[in-house]
Design a protein around this motif. Structure first.
Motif, PDB file in Angstrom:
ATOM      1  N   MET A 125       0.734  -1.259  -0.027  1.00  0.00           N
ATOM      2  CA  MET A 125       0.132  -0.156   0.157  1.00  0.00           C
ATOM      3  C   MET A 125       0.902   1.190  -0.039  1.00  0.00           C
ATOM      4  O   MET A 125       0.695   2.016  -0.883  1.00  0.00           O
ATOM      5  CB  MET A 125      -1.118   0.149   1.242  1.00  0.00           C
ATOM      6  N   ALA A 126       1.854   1.347   0.974  1.00  0.00           N
ATOM      7  CA  ALA A 126       2.777   2.725   0.917  1.00  0.00           C
ATOM      8  C   ALA A 126       3.825   2.618   0.182  1.00  0.00           C
ATOM      9  O   ALA A 126       4.295   3.497  -0.237  1.00  0.00           O
ATOM     10  CB  ALA A 126       2.992   2.599   2.553  1.00  0.00           C
ATOM     11  N   GLY A 127       4.131   1.292  -0.515  1.00  0.00           N
ATOM     12  CA  GLY A 127       5.346   1.257  -1.358  1.00  0.00           C
ATOM     13  C   GLY A 127       6.681   1.421  -0.743  1.00  0.00           C
ATOM     14  O   GLY A 127       7.583   1.585  -1.435  1.00  0.00           O
ATOM     15  N   THR A 128       6.707   1.399   0.580  1.00  0.00           N
ATOM     16  CA  THR A 128       8.041   1.559   1.417  1.00  0.00           C
ATOM     17  C   THR A 128       8.486   0.164   1.653  1.00  0.00           C
ATOM     18  O   THR A 128       7.898  -1.066   2.020  1.00  0.00           O
ATOM     19  CB  THR A 128       7.701   2.245   2.855  1.00  0.00           C
ATOM     20  N   TRP A 129       9.913   0.247   1.966  1.00  0.00           N
ATOM     21  CA  TRP A 129      10.590  -1.292   2.309  1.00  0.00           C
ATOM     22  C   TRP A 129      10.969  -1.192   3.865  1.00  0.00           C
ATOM     23  O   TRP A 129      11.278   0.058   4.357  1.00  0.00           O
ATOM     24  CB  TRP A 129      11.680  -1.062   1.519  1.00  0.00           C
ATOM     25  N   SER A 130      10.852  -2.469   4.398  1.00  0.00           N
ATOM     26  CA  SER A 130      11.521  -2.692   5.862  1.00  0.00           C
ATOM     27  C   SER A 130      12.269  -3.796   5.719  1.00  0.00           C
ATOM     28  O   SER A 130      12.277  -4.454   4.651  1.00  0.00           O
ATOM     29  CB  SER A 130      10.255  -2.600   6.725  1.00  0.00           C
ATOM     30  N   GLY A 131      12.699  -4.343   6.954  1.00  0.00           N
ATOM     31  CA  GLY A 131      13.474  -5.528   7.109  1.00  0.00           C
ATOM     32  C   GLY A 131      14.877  -5.471   7.468  1.00  0.00           C
ATOM     33  O   GLY A 131      15.499  -4.152   7.707  1.00  0.00           O
ATOM     34  N   VAL A 132      15.674  -6.409   7.707  1.00  0.00           N
ATOM     35  CA  VAL A 132      16.797  -6.474   8.377  1.00  0.00           C
ATOM     36  C   VAL A 132      17.862  -5.505   7.569  1.00  0.00           C
ATOM     37  O   VAL A 132      18.685  -4.625   7.793  1.00  0.00           O
ATOM     38  CB  VAL A 132      17.363  -7.782   8.627  1.00  0.00           C
ATOM     39  N   GLY A 133      17.788  -5.950   6.113  1.00  0.00           N
ATOM     40  CA  GLY A 133      18.621  -5.271   5.046  1.00  0.00           C
ATOM     41  C   GLY A 133      18.312  -3.840   5.170  1.00  0.00           C
ATOM     42  O   GLY A 133      19.299  -3.107   4.821  1.00  0.00           O
ATOM     43  N   ILE A 134      17.018  -3.397   5.169  1.00  0.00           N
ATOM     44  CA  ILE A 134      16.957  -1.928   5.181  1.00  0.00           C
ATOM     45  C   ILE A 134      17.595  -1.405   6.502  1.00  0.00           C
ATOM     46  O   ILE A 134      17.970  -0.151   6.079  1.00  0.00           O
ATOM     47  CB  ILE A 134      15.288  -1.608   4.944  1.00  0.00           C
ATOM     48  N   ASP A 135      17.392  -1.842   7.632  1.00  0.00           N
ATOM     49  CA  ASP A 135      17.918  -1.303   8.778  1.00  0.00           C
ATOM     50  C   ASP A 135      19.528  -1.306   8.650  1.00  0.00           C
ATOM     51  O   ASP A 135      20.034  -0.246   9.154  1.00  0.00           O
ATOM     52  CB  ASP A 135      17.425  -2.033   9.994  1.00  0.00           C
ATOM     53  N   LEU A 136      20.064  -2.333   8.091  1.00  0.00           N
ATOM     54  CA  LEU A 136      21.443  -2.212   7.945  1.00  0.00           C
ATOM     55  C   LEU A 136      21.961  -1.195   7.054  1.00  0.00           C
ATOM     56  O   LEU A 136      22.912  -0.351   7.244  1.00  0.00           O
ATOM     57  CB  LEU A 136      21.986  -3.604   7.255  1.00  0.00           C
ATOM     58  N   GLY A 137      21.358  -1.038   5.826  1.00  0.00           N
ATOM     59  CA  GLY A 137      21.368  -0.057   4.902  1.00  0.00           C
ATOM     60  C   GLY A 137      21.455   1.498   5.622  1.00  0.00           C
ATOM     61  O   GLY A 137      22.157   2.090   5.127  1.00  0.00           O
ATOM     62  N   THR A 138      20.305   1.559   6.348  1.00  0.00           N
ATOM     63  CA  THR A 138      20.082   2.888   7.005  1.00  0.00           C
ATOM     64  C   THR A 138      21.242   3.260   7.821  1.00  0.00           C
ATOM     65  O   THR A 138      21.649   4.337   7.970  1.00  0.00           O
ATOM     66  CB  THR A 138      18.716   2.980   7.667  1.00  0.00           C
ATOM     67  N   GLN A 139      21.595   2.177   8.736  1.00  0.00           N
ATOM     68  CA  GLN A 139      22.643   2.526   9.578  1.00  0.00           C
ATOM     69  C   GLN A 139      24.086   2.993   8.785  1.00  0.00           C
ATOM     70  O   GLN A 139      24.527   3.916   9.523  1.00  0.00           O
ATOM     71  CB  GLN A 139      22.978   1.200  10.304  1.00  0.00           C
ATOM     72  N   LEU A 140      24.350   2.063   8.003  1.00  0.00           N
ATOM     73  CA  LEU A 140      25.780   2.428   7.008  1.00  0.00           C
ATOM     74  C   LEU A 140      25.524   3.755   6.350  1.00  0.00           C
ATOM     75  O   LEU A 140      26.575   4.445   6.124  1.00  0.00           O
ATOM     76  CB  LEU A 140      26.021   1.252   6.103  1.00  0.00           C
TER      77      LEU A 140
END
Length: 278
Positions: A57-72
């Motif tokens: 619905m929102a077209g947004t991504w979540s998950g372990v890989g997303i959190d890792l990418g956000t941190q890096l």
């Protein structure tokens, strides 16, 4: 006049280099330079819970890989940008400079011929199977029988392992994890072989079958694929960050957060830290 302009331009470039600055328009030497110059860390994403999940619905991504990418990306002072790909196509996407990094990509010998990987692992998991409730399977050899239909995700290391190890069953390959599990729900395959974190999430969503860690249980160190550079600056930086994040328990923290969002108690399933496996 032209000669004087050329001399002045060269002088400005030399001054910027001496000051440790990169002149506007100068070409980046390494992948790390390119990321910093562009202001974006482009990570490959594909439908594969718990690593990547796209809200329809929102077209947004979540998950372990997303959190890792956000941190890096935060560590580098740039924005994290998800770029859709697939496990089968991500190596080509890395080579074509469409993405900077693909998380949860195992460093197989075949992939190492085309791309590079940091020396430190990202985290650990083990191959498992989603089987029918009445199936008595405790080892991989229990599945190596004619008539058994196994579903795998195309281009993954589990696909390679199952293909090399099991000679008797029929193997169906799907473009992503969701399609493989949908085939299981539709009874088009009897077993789905994936890494255990993905299977746990799929089981919790469907409430079909049972998840087993088949023996021998071998921890697999997963990593992240990147372009091969003559200068290893990006590879070294990622390796150092992976080691620090693993020591701090960050991948497991992100995994636990995602499981909780799916209504799963993280304490009831094996995590991503092999030292804590029973």
């Amino acid at each position: 006049m032209t000669r004087r302009r050329d001399v002045l331009a060269l002088a400005l470039v030399s001054a910027a280099t001496a000051a440790g600055l990169r002149p506007v328009g100068a070409q980046a030497r390494t992948s790390l330079d390119r990321v910093k110059q562009s202001g974006k860390l482009r990570i490959g994403v594909t439908s594969a819970e718990p690593w990547f999940f796209k809200d329809p619905m929102a077209g947004t991504w979540s998950g372990v890989g997303i959190d890792l990418g956000t941190q890096l990306a935060s560590d580098l002072g740039v924005a994290m940008v998800p770029v859709e790909t697939s496990w089968a196509n991500c190596v080509a996407a890395i080579q074509a400079d469409q993405i900077d990094v693909m998380f949860v990509l195992d460093p197989t010998e075949e992939r190492r011929k085309a791309i590079d990987f940091p020396d430190s692992p990202l985290f650990y998991y083990a191959a498992g199977a989603l089987v029918r409730p009445d199936q008595a399977a405790t080892s991989w050899s229990d599945l190596d029988k004619p008539g058994i239909r196994i579903g795998v995700t195309l281009g993954t290391s589990v696909d390679r392992t199952v293909t090399e190890t099991l000679k008797s069953p029929s193997i169906s390959r799907f473009s992503n994890n969701d399609e493989a599990v949908a085939a299981f729900a539709a009874k088009r395959v009897d077993v789905v072989a994936q890494f255990h974190p993905a299977l746990v999430v799929q089981y919790a969503r469907l409430k079909l079958g049972k998840v087993v860690l088949l023996k021998p249980v071998n921890p697999v160190a997963t990593s992240a694929g990147i372009r091969r550079d003559a200068d290893p600056a990006f590879k070294v930086w990622l390796g150092e960050r992976f080691a620090a994040l693993y020591a701090a328990g960050k991948p497991q923290e992100y995994f636990a957060k995602y499981l909780q969002a799916r209504g799963i108690d993280p304490a009831t399933v094996p995590g991503l830290v092999r030292e804590k496996w029973a």
